[in-house]
Design an enzyme around this catalytic site. Structure first.
Site, mmCIF file in Angstrom:
data_model
loop_
_atom_site.group_PDB
_atom_site.id
_atom_site.type_symbol
_atom_site.label_atom_id
_atom_site.label_comp_id
_atom_site.label_asym_id
_atom_site.label_seq_id
_atom_site.Cartn_x
_atom_site.Cartn_y
_atom_site.Cartn_z
ATOM 1 N N TYR A 99 0.858 -1.195 0.000
ATOM 2 C CA TYR A 99 0.000 0.000 0.000
ATOM 3 C C TYR A 99 0.884 1.232 0.000
ATOM 4 O O TYR A 99 1.868 1.292 0.738
ATOM 5 C CB TYR A 99 -0.916 0.008 1.236
ATOM 6 C CG TYR A 99 -2.348 -0.195 0.830
ATOM 7 C CD1 TYR A 99 -2.932 0.701 -0.069
ATOM 8 C CD2 TYR A 99 -3.099 -1.263 1.282
ATOM 9 C CE1 TYR A 99 -4.237 0.510 -0.490
ATOM 10 C CE2 TYR A 99 -4.408 -1.457 0.863
ATOM 11 C CZ TYR A 99 -4.975 -0.558 -0.037
ATOM 12 O OH TYR A 99 -6.248 -0.750 -0.451
ATOM 13 N N GLU B 244 -0.350 4.928 -0.478
ATOM 14 C CA GLU B 244 -1.015 6.227 -0.663
ATOM 15 C C GLU B 244 -0.031 7.370 -0.458
ATOM 16 O O GLU B 244 0.785 7.341 0.473
ATOM 17 C CB GLU B 244 -2.159 6.403 0.337
ATOM 18 C CG GLU B 244 -3.465 5.817 -0.145
ATOM 19 C CD GLU B 244 -3.800 4.542 0.562
ATOM 20 O OE1 GLU B 244 -2.846 3.843 0.970
ATOM 21 O OE2 GLU B 244 -4.994 4.244 0.707
ATOM 22 N N THR C 113 -2.125 6.728 -21.944
ATOM 23 C CA THR C 113 -2.146 5.406 -21.346
ATOM 24 C C THR C 113 -0.772 4.794 -21.635
ATOM 25 O O THR C 113 -0.042 5.259 -22.502
ATOM 26 C CB THR C 113 -3.267 4.523 -21.931
ATOM 27 O OG1 THR C 113 -3.212 4.585 -23.344
ATOM 28 C CG2 THR C 113 -4.627 4.976 -21.460
ATOM 29 N N ARG D 28 -1.061 -2.014 -18.413
ATOM 30 C CA ARG D 28 -2.258 -1.163 -18.430
ATOM 31 C C ARG D 28 -2.057 -0.100 -17.363
ATOM 32 O O ARG D 28 -1.723 -0.396 -16.219
ATOM 33 C CB ARG D 28 -3.504 -1.983 -18.121
ATOM 34 C CG ARG D 28 -3.654 -3.214 -18.978
ATOM 35 C CD ARG D 28 -5.060 -3.721 -18.990
ATOM 36 N NE ARG D 28 -5.855 -2.871 -19.848
ATOM 37 C CZ ARG D 28 -5.850 -2.968 -21.189
ATOM 38 N NH1 ARG D 28 -5.132 -3.870 -21.799
ATOM 39 N NH2 ARG D 28 -6.575 -2.144 -21.909
#
Ligand code: DSN
Length: 448
Positions: free
Chosen positions: A57, A59, A228, A237
């Site tokens: 994780y 953030e 992208t 992706r």
């Protein structure tokens, strides 16, 4: 054979999923993948993408995180950011967007207020959903003013200019998903600057061509770039937002606004495995062979376009400058895209049904097909192979000319019969065998 083909652990623990993945590897390897927004990533990149980074994780941004344990993940994201800045020559890059649509939404959040007017290429003319189409939040939360292509299939720059003068948009998109011609970023910049609009280039389809020098770069003309990472760039992706020097001159806080729009406004934890793979893709894109590949993608598309036209097919805009070709099948009747794409799939040639400008049919039963050359070029094919493949595509289209899209209530039954017909069509089956053979001569994942 490599682990990503053998899946040794998964085969033991979850044979159902392992089996389906292996079948998909076979479909990709032994078919012509000609959807122009797709590409084959390198085996090295798959290692980064399939790594333990998915466990983390993260953030926040490097050195500004909310959790602990960033000894290795911060440098990985920093490498991705620095490579993006270097590859494009921009002062700021955000590599966290999960994909193109959320990245474009972050751009709206950073630059517009709800209800502001925005301009983009009309969807049936080749534009993207997120550039203001009515079924996307971009067309619901903002006031879209679409521009169009002319009869000749090229963007109508006079219309862009007069609409901009009349509607004074806050933001103008330049970019597309089904447009085969080069963008005149300079002409767009003149129009955007006159009305004080943000000019944003959505270069998702053509990033690899820009980095190869096969398409002009928008960097000096636009304020923001969204791309992208999984199309001609050959990455995982994902997406990136780049802020240019011109963007920072328009708004010194633009980089900060973009970062805040991505996180915390729209996203949570970034996908660090995807970001590591983006770094790998950018590293590959800076090598000489990537540039050769980008140039060859365009040469291949031009060669393919010329064969298709020679065989009597009509192309929107009469050809291509980039990696994609839009075939207008209306000379054989409206709504033929579905028949062509399904018949081609039966021959192991994968394209997508697509609307064409002023399409007489509907988006689900459009009148065109869109195809391109990135994956074929990535696996080493050149003009000689395009000659053969173009001939096969024209042969398959010949087989579907006699089918007519019936009224809505009869469609299900008619398509069922059509699918049975193409399954038993020996000409299509023969082409499928030739496709399998040519693919075996250009192995990609099954090299070992
Ligand atoms: N779905 C992409 C494409 O195929 O062009 C655009 O988002």
């Amino acid at each position: 054979m490599d682990w990503f083909c053998e899946l040794p652990n998964l085969t033991k623990t979850d044979p159902e999923i392992a089996d389906l993945i292996k079948k998909e590897i076979g479909r990709e390897e032994f078919g012509l993948q000609m959807i122009p927004s797709e590409n084959f990533v390198s085996p090295a990149l798959l290692e980064a993408l399939g790594s333990v980074l998915t466990n983390k994780y993260a953030e926040g941004y490097p050195k500004k995180r909310y959790y602990s344990g960033f000894e290795f993940v911060d440098p990985i994201e920093t490498v991705a950011i620095e490579r993006a800045k270097k590859a494009f020559g921009v002062p700021h890059a955000n590599v966290q967007p999960y994909s193109g649509s959320p990245a474009n939404l972050a751009i709206y959040v950073a630059t517009c207020n709800l209800g502001d007017t925005v301009m983009g290429l009309n969807l049936p003319d080749g534009g993207h959903l997120t550039h203001g189409w009515k079924t996307s939040v971009s067309g619901m939360f903002y006031k879209p003013v679409p521009y169009h292509v002319k009869e000749d299939g090229y963007i109508d720059m006079d219309e862009v200019s007069s609409l901009a003068q009349q509607h004074k948009p806050k933001l103008i998109w330049v970019g597309a998903t089904a447009y085969a011609r080069e963008f005149d970023f300079g002409a767009f910049a003149k129009i955007a600057d006159e009305v004080g609009a943000y000019l944003v280039a959505d270069i998702s389809h053509i990033t690899g061509l820009i980095l190869s020098g096969a398409h002009k770069s928008p960097v000096e003309h636009v304020h923001l770039i969204m791309t992208t990472t999984h199309k001609t760039l050959r990455g995982p992706r994902g997406a990136m937002i780049l802020v240019t020097k011109k963007g920072l001159e328009k708004d010194a806080e633009l980089a900060e606004k973009i970062d805040k729009a991505v996180f915390p406004a729209l996203q949570g934890g970034p996908h660090e495995h995807q970001i590591a793979a983006t770094a790998v893709a950018l590293g590959e894109a800076m090598r000489p062979e990537f540039k050769e590949n980008g140039m060859q993608i365009v040469k291949n598309a031009k060669a393919l376009a010329s064969v298709l036209m020679h065989r009597g097919l009509k192309l929107v805009s009469g050809g291509t400058d980039n990696h994609l070709i839009l075939v207008d099948l209306t000379p054989f009747g409206a709504g033929k895209g579905v028949f062509a794409s399904e018949a081609l799939e039966a021959a192991r040639i994968f394209v997508n049904k697509n609307t064409i400008p002023k399409d007489p049919s509907s988006p689900f039963y459009p009148s065109g097909i869109r195809l391109g050359t990135p994956t074929l070029t990535t696996r080493g094919m050149k003009e000689g192979e395009m000659e053969l493949i173009g001939g096969w595509i024209a042969d398959v289209i010949n087989e579907i000319k006699r089918y007519e899209l019936p009224a809505k209530e009869e469609r299900a039954e008619y398509l069922k019969k059509f699918r049975a017909d193409i399954k038993s069509n020996s000409r299509i089956a023969d082409i499928g065998t030739k496709v399998r053979n040519i693919c075996s001569n250009f192995p990609f994942y099954f090299k070992n």
